[in-house]
Design an enzyme around this catalytic site. Structure first.
Site, PDB file in Angstrom:
ATOM      1  N   SER A   1       0.603  -1.258  -0.225  1.00 56.36           N
ATOM      2  CA  SER A   1       0.150   0.113  -0.238  1.00 56.36           C
ATOM      3  C   SER A   1       0.960   0.995   0.668  1.00 56.36           C
ATOM      4  O   SER A   1       0.512   1.942  -0.107  1.00 56.36           O
ATOM      5  CB  SER A   1      -0.721   0.009   1.591  1.00 56.36           C
ATOM      6  OG  SER A   1      -0.177  -0.176   2.481  1.00 56.36           O
TER       7      SER A   1
ATOM      8  N   ASP B   1      -3.785   7.474   8.229  1.00 57.05           N
ATOM      9  CA  ASP B   1      -4.743   7.181   8.536  1.00 57.05           C
ATOM     10  C   ASP B   1      -3.605   6.192  10.258  1.00 57.05           C
ATOM     11  O   ASP B   1      -2.851   6.791  10.494  1.00 57.05           O
ATOM     12  CB  ASP B   1      -5.742   6.274   7.996  1.00 57.05           C
ATOM     13  CG  ASP B   1      -4.423   5.116   7.044  1.00 57.05           C
ATOM     14  OD1 ASP B   1      -3.512   4.874   7.272  1.00 57.05           O
ATOM     15  OD2 ASP B   1      -4.837   4.387   5.944  1.00 57.05           O
TER      16      ASP B   1
ATOM     17  N   HIS C   1      -0.663   4.155   7.473  1.00 57.62           N
ATOM     18  CA  HIS C   1      -0.364   4.944   6.657  1.00 57.62           C
ATOM     19  C   HIS C   1       0.081   6.279   5.964  1.00 57.62           C
ATOM     20  O   HIS C   1      -0.643   7.737   7.090  1.00 57.62           O
ATOM     21  CB  HIS C   1      -1.091   4.874   4.963  1.00 57.62           C
ATOM     22  CG  HIS C   1      -1.458   3.372   4.944  1.00 57.62           C
ATOM     23  ND1 HIS C   1      -2.162   3.090   5.539  1.00 57.62           N
ATOM     24  CD2 HIS C   1      -0.986   2.943   3.969  1.00 57.62           C
ATOM     25  CE1 HIS C   1      -2.861   1.557   4.452  1.00 57.62           C
ATOM     26  NE2 HIS C   1      -1.460   1.467   3.822  1.00 57.62           N
TER      27      HIS C   1
END
Length: 365
Positions: free
Chosen positions: A44, A339, A342
């Site tokens: 990610s 978040d 991340h």
């Protein structure tokens, strides 16, 4: 005082001015001339939206993700704006944003300058990608092979080979293998000690990089693990009092340190592999120390929060839990994390700046 006109002197002056002007018109960086494209593999931290096109819950193609991206578009990037690889692509002079390979709308021209094959939530351990129905690194290599066939069909074999061999490659994965897999699910823990699991992961790394080089990669940048114990979600799940005690969990970060040391040894070993008398360049990119420095010196970077995410409570929200109904901090640039896992666009930019010297070395002849 009499001034004397000299055509010879005037010609010399004009020549000097023209030379100076020619230098002033040179681009600030010649990196673009040394990289034909950019190809990204991993999780990610470098996935611009491939997960949008597969059946998985690990997605970020909805508000508030992307609120600071151009036109406020939630592209699938797990942040409020751009990621480090976007800044890198722009710096190299290839493109402003690295698109996801699985986007069916990409043109051949867009494909030719590079894409990301990364998938949020994945890792080097095949089990990690299996847990979330994600694109494992092995499958990402398969997609890269498919990519080359598509480009070859459009522009020919020789031009495709030139693009592939002169491109820059970035690999960023491994955190999920430990955080989401080994330390969260008992399957691997029953079979491997932590050092043994590291060796297992590094075997997968070896296989992946060797496969990448066999497909033509010559300039590879490989990111190490961040201080995993400083991720807000890890703090929340492992702190004695997660609301008030928000310090990094040293144990998880120490695992990252040990792994990174082993990883560097593995990359040095792989550096010695020669394919068809071509010596590929593999560069370790340290994100652990810059990451930790920012967390320990947040005010230096105008961060007011370095252990909570901007989205929701900042304790655990990520992906579906960070959604249109979530509270969002007024200014994401004040937060290290978007978040609970991340970084924000600003933090990603700082990470890019930290690895920029490694990028320069990678592209240097």
């Amino acid at each position: 005082m009499v001034s004397v006109f000299s055509p010879k002197k005037q010609f010399c002056s004009i020549s000097i001015i023209l030379v100076l002007l020619s230098f002033s018109l040179l681009p600030e960086s010649s990196a673009a001339e040394k990289a034909s494209a950019i190809f990204i593999f991993g999780d990610s931290t470098v996935d611009p939206g491939n997960n949008n096109f597969i059946p998985t819950i690990f997605r970020a193609n909805f508000i508030p993700y992307g609120i600071d991206f151009p036109n406020h578009v939630p592209t699938g990037r797990f942040t409020n704006g751009k990621m480090s690889t976007d800044f890198l692509a722009s710096y190299v002079g290839i493109k402003e944003f690295v698109p996801p390979y699985l986007d069916p709308s990409l043109s051949i021209d867009e494909l030719m300058t590079g894409v990301s094959f990364a998938s949020a939530g994945t890792g080097f351990d095949p089990l990690t990608s299996h847990l979330g129905n994600l694109i494992g690194v092995g499958k990402q290599l398969e997609y890269f092979n498919e990519y080359q066939k598509r480009i070859e069909y459009a522009i020919g074999k020789e031009k495709t080979k030139e693009i592939v061999e002169n491109a820059v490659y970035i690999v960023s994965a491994g955190t999920n293998d430990f955080v989401l897999n080994y330390f969260s699910i008992p399957i691997r823990k029953h079979k491997y000690t932590i050092p043994a699991y590291m060796d297992f992961i590094l075997f997968q790394v070896h296989q992946f990089i060797q496969g990448l080089m066999e497909q033509g990669a010559r300039k590879i940048g490989f990111l190490g693990l961040p201080p995993m114990g400083c991720l807000p979600a890890v703090i929340t799940l492992n702190s004695v009092i997660p609301i008030s005690h928000r310090g990094c969990i040293d144990f998880f970060s120490s695992v990252a340190i040990q792994y990174n040391q082993k990883l560097q040894m593995k990359l040095n070993e792989l550096q010695m592999i020669r394919l068809s008398d071509i010596h590929p360049k593999i560069v370790y990119m340290d994100v652990f120390n810059p990451f930790l420095h920012i967390i320990n010196n947040g005010q230096e970077y105008n961060f007011t929060d370095v252990n909570l995410g901007c989205c929701g409570t900042g304790l655990l929200e990520t992906s579906l839990l960070c959604n249109q109904g979530s509270y969002v901090c007024p200014d994401a640039s004040k937060f290290m994390f978007w978040d609970s896992i991340h970084p924000t666009e600003k933090a990603y930019y700082l990470m890019f700046k930290a690895v920029q010297p490694a990028v320069d070395y990678l592209l240097k002849d």
